[in-house]
Design an enzyme around this catalytic site. Structure first.
Site, mmCIF file in Angstrom:
data_model
loop_
_atom_site.group_PDB
_atom_site.id
_atom_site.type_symbol
_atom_site.label_atom_id
_atom_site.label_comp_id
_atom_site.label_asym_id
_atom_site.label_seq_id
_atom_site.Cartn_x
_atom_site.Cartn_y
_atom_site.Cartn_z
ATOM 1 N N SER A 134 37.253 37.772 36.030
ATOM 2 C CA SER A 134 36.990 38.308 37.359
ATOM 3 C C SER A 134 36.770 39.807 37.251
ATOM 4 C CB SER A 134 38.168 38.030 38.281
ATOM 5 O OG SER A 134 39.248 38.842 37.867
ATOM 6 N N LYS A 135 36.322 40.344 38.360
ATOM 7 C CA LYS A 135 36.040 41.769 38.430
ATOM 8 C C LYS A 135 37.255 42.586 37.985
ATOM 9 C CE LYS A 135 33.070 43.910 41.856
ATOM 10 N NZ LYS A 135 32.837 44.034 43.281
ATOM 11 N N ARG A 136 38.435 42.077 38.365
ATOM 12 C CA ARG A 136 39.658 42.811 38.073
ATOM 13 C C ARG A 136 40.037 42.757 36.593
ATOM 14 N NH1 ARG A 136 43.436 40.314 41.698
ATOM 15 N NH2 ARG A 136 41.575 39.659 42.812
#
Ligand code: GLU
Length: 488
Positions: free
Chosen positions: A254-256
């Site tokens: 994910s982006k995180r």
């Protein structure tokens, strides 16, 4: 007549290309090319709250950089233009009418407050959040009256009760869904824009898509789509849902959890061919153990049958390794063209020949253009003359190396490769006089020349600086040392 193979990549314009999106686009590309079919790019921009300015241009630019070309797209057009959903609204309005006439869609007036309440009640009873079909029971007269009175509404699909919807998936086989678990999905919103589900099905049909190849996260939506095809009386395309992309700890990428934008890899200097090669292996595997493929080779080898069901780990270290391998195969000119844009302009104007030489000299093992550019910048960085890790005893040694070198004929210093031999000779002979050997010689000179304990091999640096550069550094180091010693 066999049906023409037509695949599509259908991103929403969120501002960047996700690596998972790239993997979908690539598999669609490989499959279409392999089968002699067509690949198209369709922009799914019906969620007006998530629009990002310039996103479409950005996709097109990134795919150009990658060398992935679409047969039909907003940029090149095609027989099913426009390829941007917000320019196709009349089709979805017509489709909604058709569904309503056939009794497969109904008007819903529920406010967001009511929907929230329904969801909260379901949550309290540990039920999955779903629309409670409240408006499905409204009479036609009531619906007409409320619409006439100006009440806002959406259209929902009327999912049949007590049925099993079968999704045939090329990768996963048959997957069954009970209709009791399928939500009466909103198809048309109150702003006149369709939801993803309606627009996706209408367009895949209108654009004659034969194979829908997309990420596994869309699998739960597929029974809704299969129902819509049935409601319209259209033959559905074939489906292939690609495995999720995972981090090495098997959590969802994910982006995180790290870089997910293709642009981020491009900006780090990952080569397009290396990225495509790496991404191709995220879920698909060739018949043998081979790891390196050109795009053309991938087209020849690719098959949806060899795509795994299990999640694919996106291993950044492997991508860097692969990029290093691709970089090592570049010609010096290609390497230069890749590195130059990452170098500060002062460096380029001052000593282009030496900088070019630095690129060649420092390229072994470089992981990216950025990485190599950083090494080049480091090689030319002024020495940190404030260091005090060499002392008076070594001062005369350093001075002698400088003297030894300055007596050499000037020509020697333009021979980048030969310079190191001369430098070594001067250093060793000065070292012998001062009782220094090996590490003692080279560490002292490294500190005098750069002021840093670590860095590229000294021989390479001397070759890069050349006669003037090396002598200037030695003289500056000596001057700095003398002034340090004079100060109280
Ligand atoms: N617009 C969807 C997305 O953003 C497309 C999903 C599909 O391929 O059907 O990924």
């Amino acid at each position: 007549m066999t049906k023409e193979i037509r695949t599509r990549f259908a991103p929403s314009p969120t501002g960047y290309l996700h690596v998972g999106g790239l993997r979908s686009a690539l598999y669609n590309y490989l499959f279409a090319r392999k089968m002699g079919g067509k690949l198209l790019l369709r922009v799914e921009d019906t969620d007006r709250t998530r629009l990002v300015e310039g996103a479409v241009e950005n996709f097109i630019e990134v795919f150009d950089w990658l060398g992935i070309h679409f047969d039909e797209s907003p940029a090149v057009g095609g027989p099913h233009a426009p390829y941007v959903q917000s320019e196709r609204l009349n089709l979805y309005t017509e489709a909604t009418k058709t569904l309503a006439e056939k009794g497969h869609a109904y008007v819903c007036f529920c406010t967001s407050e009511r929907l929230e309440q329904v969801r909260a009640d379901q949550q309290a009873r540990s039920l999955p959040p779903m629309y409670d079909k409240h408006c499905r029971k409204l009479s036609k007269d009531e619906v007409d009256a409320r619409i006439t009175a100006g009440e806002p509404y959406v259209w929902r699909m009327a999912v049949p009760d007590n049925e099993v919807v079968e999704v045939h998936d090329i990768i996963r086989g048959d997957v069954n869904f009970e209709t009791s678990t399928i939500d009466d999905q909103v198809l048309m919103k109150s702003d006149g824009y369709p939801t993803y589900h309606l627009a996706n099905v209408v367009d895949d049909y209108d654009m004659r898509i034969s194979h829908v190849i997309r990420g596994e996260e869309w699998l739960p939506s597929t029974p809704k789509h299969v129902l819509l095809y049935r409601f319209f009386g259209w033959e559905p395309p074939q489906f292939a849902h690609l495995p999720l992309l995972l981090n090495p700890d098997r959590s969802k990428m994910s982006k995180r959890s790290g870089d997910v934008a293709v642009e981020a890899y491009r900006d780090k200097g990952i080569l397009p061919d290396a990225l495509l090669n790496f991404v191709a292996l995220l879920g698909w595997h060739p018949q043998d153990e081979r790891e390196f493929f050109t795009l053309e080779e991938l087209v020849n080898e690719f098959s949806l049958q060899r795509v795994n069901k299990a999640g694919a780990v996106f291993d950044q270290a492997k991508l860097r390794w692969m990029n290093t391998e691709y970089l090592a195969r570049l010609t010096h000119d290609e390497m230069w063209d890749g590195v130059a844009p990452h170098l500060p302009s002062e460096l380029l104007t001052e000593s282009a020949v030496r900088v070019r030489y630095a690129v060649i000299s420092l390229r072994p093992g470089a992981e990216s253009f950025q990485d190599l550019a950083a090494k080049v910048v480091e090689a030319f960085a002024p020495a940190d003359i404030s260091n005090d890790s060499w002392d008076e005893a070594q001062l005369s040694f350093v001075g002698e190396v400088a003297d030894g070198l300055s007596t050499l004929p000037a020509g020697t210093w333009n021979d980048f490769e030969g310079l190191m031999a001369e430098f070594k000779a001067a250093a060793n002979s000065a070292g012998a006089k001062h009782g220094l050997k090996g590490k003692g010689i080279w560490m002292t000179l490294r500190m005098a020349l750069t002021g840093r304990e670590h860095g590229p091999e000294l021989g390479r640096l001397v070759g890069i600086w050349g006669r003037e550069g090396t002598l200037n550094r030695l003289h500056a180091a000596i001057a700095a040392k003398l002034s340090q010693e004079q100060s109280p």
